[in-house]
Design a protein around this motif. Structure first.
Motif, PDB file in Angstrom:
ATOM      1  N   ARG A 148      33.917   0.862   0.470  1.00 36.75           N
ATOM      2  CA  ARG A 148      33.849  -0.621   0.768  1.00 36.75           C
ATOM      3  C   ARG A 148      32.613  -1.305   0.559  1.00 36.75           C
ATOM      4  O   ARG A 148      31.535  -0.876   0.551  1.00 36.75           O
ATOM      5  N   ALA A 149      32.643  -2.482  -0.280  1.00 33.05           N
ATOM      6  CA  ALA A 149      31.571  -2.894  -1.110  1.00 33.05           C
ATOM      7  C   ALA A 149      31.384  -4.412  -0.417  1.00 33.05           C
ATOM      8  O   ALA A 149      32.107  -5.270  -0.077  1.00 33.05           O
ATOM      9  N   GLY A 150      30.049  -4.721  -0.283  1.00 27.39           N
ATOM     10  CA  GLY A 150      29.461  -6.025   0.203  1.00 27.39           C
ATOM     11  C   GLY A 150      29.421  -6.977  -0.984  1.00 27.39           C
ATOM     12  O   GLY A 150      29.594  -6.520  -2.130  1.00 27.39           O
ATOM     13  N   VAL A 151      29.003  -8.115  -0.748  1.00 21.85           N
ATOM     14  CA  VAL A 151      28.964  -9.169  -1.653  1.00 21.85           C
ATOM     15  C   VAL A 151      27.596  -9.781  -1.404  1.00 21.85           C
ATOM     16  O   VAL A 151      27.031 -10.187  -0.223  1.00 21.85           O
ATOM     17  N   GLU A 152      26.914 -10.008  -2.522  1.00 26.35           N
ATOM     18  CA  GLU A 152      25.495 -10.355  -2.482  1.00 26.35           C
ATOM     19  C   GLU A 152      25.182 -11.625  -3.604  1.00 26.35           C
ATOM     20  O   GLU A 152      25.646 -11.418  -4.808  1.00 26.35           O
ATOM     21  N   LEU A 153      24.786 -12.646  -3.215  1.00 23.18           N
ATOM     22  CA  LEU A 153      24.487 -13.606  -4.092  1.00 23.18           C
ATOM     23  C   LEU A 153      22.889 -13.843  -4.109  1.00 23.18           C
ATOM     24  O   LEU A 153      22.251 -14.024  -3.350  1.00 23.18           O
TER      25      LEU A 153
END
Length: 577
Positions: free
Chosen positions: A331-336
């Motif tokens: 499961r991957a997170g999101v980063e801006l």
């Protein structure tokens, strides 16, 4: 551009084209012998009363005519088949290219012109290919062969050919030169009519709500008048062509009869030769007229080919990487990371300095005033647009370095304006997973609070949905769009203000039902209502394209004036209501 498109897209039909050219050659050669045989019958058979010669030569004429007819029919069939295949392949190529466009390219062209380029413009190219296959192969052969055969009959009248052919070609070319800019205006007018009509049909409810029927009629009348005026200008020019052609045709016939009769009277040629010469002159002028018809079609097809080529040569700004990096399986997170984004042609960036992290198992909410850049920010994650500066990462991998299918396969997007396709409830939900069972669909509908109204439909999952989902309400469309995303079971959920059409109680039930399903997923919610995101694990406040506050609801009330202002304004509205 027209030649290049025809060359490239006729390549798979080279065999058919070769056979077509052969048949056109056979048919044209056969037609060139008919006037000569007819002249011999007059001079040798009729004049001498030789019935046997008439029957023998007439039999040859009949055989030659049958060969000509068979060759022409097959050539026409192969030409139509080749042109239809080119049109099919060209439409498929334009459709595929538009499918690869990012939102930026689609916005630049606009839907109406993309539709007309893939229909009207492709049809223009297809028609010119068919006419070329039917005429332009035989026309030069007939013209050259007719000149040779006419000279064989009588050299003394050859000056008539030298005068009539250039005169006809010059007259027609002068008219056609004036047609080219008018054809370009005509295609642009078609775009304008399509755009206005599409807007009026799509926004018919708004038009009626504001009683703007007269205004919209005036808009359409303006576009229609522009198109009509351009079409009339082209029609006037085309109307000039036929009188000119017929004038030269008839003048040539009179000239042949006049000067030929003197040569017959002086014994320099026979009546059969005069008849054959006249037929060959008509064939030569007919071939020039066939080329004229093509010349009238080529300018419009050239304009259309340029418009098609503009689409085919436009590359997407969202470019897949040459060597894609695989996203992590977990499961991957999101980063801006320090994201900057500016729309093409804009002077001021919509987003600047945006940094946030959305972790798996947590709900990250983005809130802000209208025009703050919330939806734009969300569209950067699935690469509907690419960032101007900074980076968007999924599982630590820059989305620009990952395969597009890999990125899209991890994301379930519920857009701000949910769109449903023509079909059924089931076919729309299976956009998320085409192998989903009916039980899977009902479970997604239950979570999305859409089960009750779908079961109330006469056919349940097989109930029809019209284009855009206009036969269901706005709230039902939103819930069906949420169910479609749930069917996909993605790792990342993106909700772009997708609960705005729901009442507060349905909103609360839906959020409660979503929690167990999205417990391990990364959830990013864009919202206008504070009540929708009050329970979010992490709230990001955006104002004028910048992050002005982060934290939980309680933390932001104490530390972020912008968030406090939003909360107080909505509370005041609720109290007033």
């Amino acid at each position: 551009m027209l030649i290049r498109i025809i060359r490239d897209y006729l390549r798979p039909y080279r065999g058919l084209v070769a056979v077509l050219i052969g048949l056109q050659l056979v048919g044209t050669i056969a037609s060139l012998y008919l006037p000569s045989l007819n002249g011999r019958i007059i001079d040798e058979g009729v004049a001498k009363g030789d019935t046997g010669y008439i029957l023998r030569t007439g039999g040859w004429m009949l055989a030659v005519s049958l060969v000509q007819i068979a060759a022409t029919v097959w050539a026409t069939y192969l030409g139509a088949r080749s042109a239809a295949g080119l049109g099919r392949d060209l439409r498929a190529e334009v459709f595929a290219r538009v499918g690869d466009f990012s939102a930026q390219e689609v916005s630049r062209f606009g839907a109406p012109t993309l539709i007309s380029r893939n229909t009207n413009d492709v049809t223009q190219v297809q028609q010119v290919v068919f006419m070329g296959a039917a005429m332009m192969v035989s026309a030069p052969i007939m013209m050259v062969g007719g000149i040779v055969m006419a000279l064989r009959e009588d050299v003394g009248l050859s000056w008539l050919v030298a005068v009539a052919v250039p005169l006809l070609a010059l007259s027609v070319s002068l008219v056609i030169r004036r047609m080219i800019p008018q054809f370009r205006l005509m295609q642009e007018s078609v775009d304008w009519v399509n755009r206005v009509l599409r807007e009026q049909i799509t926004g018919i409810r708004v038009v009626r709500a504001f009683v703007r029927e007269d205004h919209e009629r005036a808009r359409f009348a303006e576009a229609n008048t522009q198109y009509t005026g351009t079409a009339l200008a082209v029609g006037r020019l085309m109307a000039m062509v036929f009188p000119v052609v017929m004038l030269i045709f008839n003048s040539s016939t009179v000239a042949v009869l006049w000067f030929g009769s003197h040569r017959v009277a002086s014994g320099q040629m026979q009546i059969g030769e005069l008849t054959a010469f006249m037929s060959y002159l008509m064939q030569i002028l007919m071939s020039v007229m066939m080329a004229t018809f093509m010349s009238m079609m080529i300018p419009r097809a050239t304009v259309s080919a340029g418009r098609i080529g503009e689409v085919l040569e436009t590359g997407s700004t969202v470019v897949p990487p040459a060597q894609p990096v695989a996203l992590p399986r977990s499961r991957a997170g999101v980063e801006l990371r320090d994201v900057l984004f500016t729309y093409p042609g804009a002077d001021v960036p919509v987003l600047q300095g945006i940094s946030l992290v959305a972790e798996p198992g947590r709900t990250t909410a983005i809130i802000g005033s209208t025009g703050a850049g919330k939806s734009t920010l969300l569209s950067l994650i699935p690469r509907l647009y690419d960032v101007t500066g900074g980076a968007v990462l999924i599982g630590g991998v820059d989305v620009r370095d990952a395969a597009l299918e890999d990125v899209w396969g991890r994301i379930g997007l519920v857009p701000q304006k949910p769109y449903l396709f023509t079909g059924t409830v089931a076919s729309n939900l299976r956009y998320g997973d085409e192998h989903a069972t009916d039980d899977d669909l009902w479970e997604a509908l239950r979570i999305a609070q859409a089960e009750d109204f779908v079961r109330a439909m006469p056919e349940g999952l097989d109930s029809p949905i019209v284009q855009g989902g206009t036969n269901v309400s706005g709230g039902q469309r939103q819930r069906l769009a949420i169910a479609r995303a749930l069917v996909a079971k993605p790792e990342i959920y993106l909700f772009d203000d997708s609960l705005s059409a729901l009442d507060l109680s349905t909103d609360a039930r839906l959020r409660s039902a979503l929690r167990p399903v999205t417990r391990e997923a990364t959830v990013i919610v864009v919202a206008q209502r504070v009540s929708t995101i009050v329970d979010a694990d992490h709230i990001v406040v955006v104002d004028d394209g910048m992050v002005v506050g982060t934290g939980t609801h309680d933390e932001l009330l104490a530390t972020c004036p912008t968030y406090l202002e939003i909360v107080e304004s909505q509370q005041s509205m609720e109290e007033a209501a």
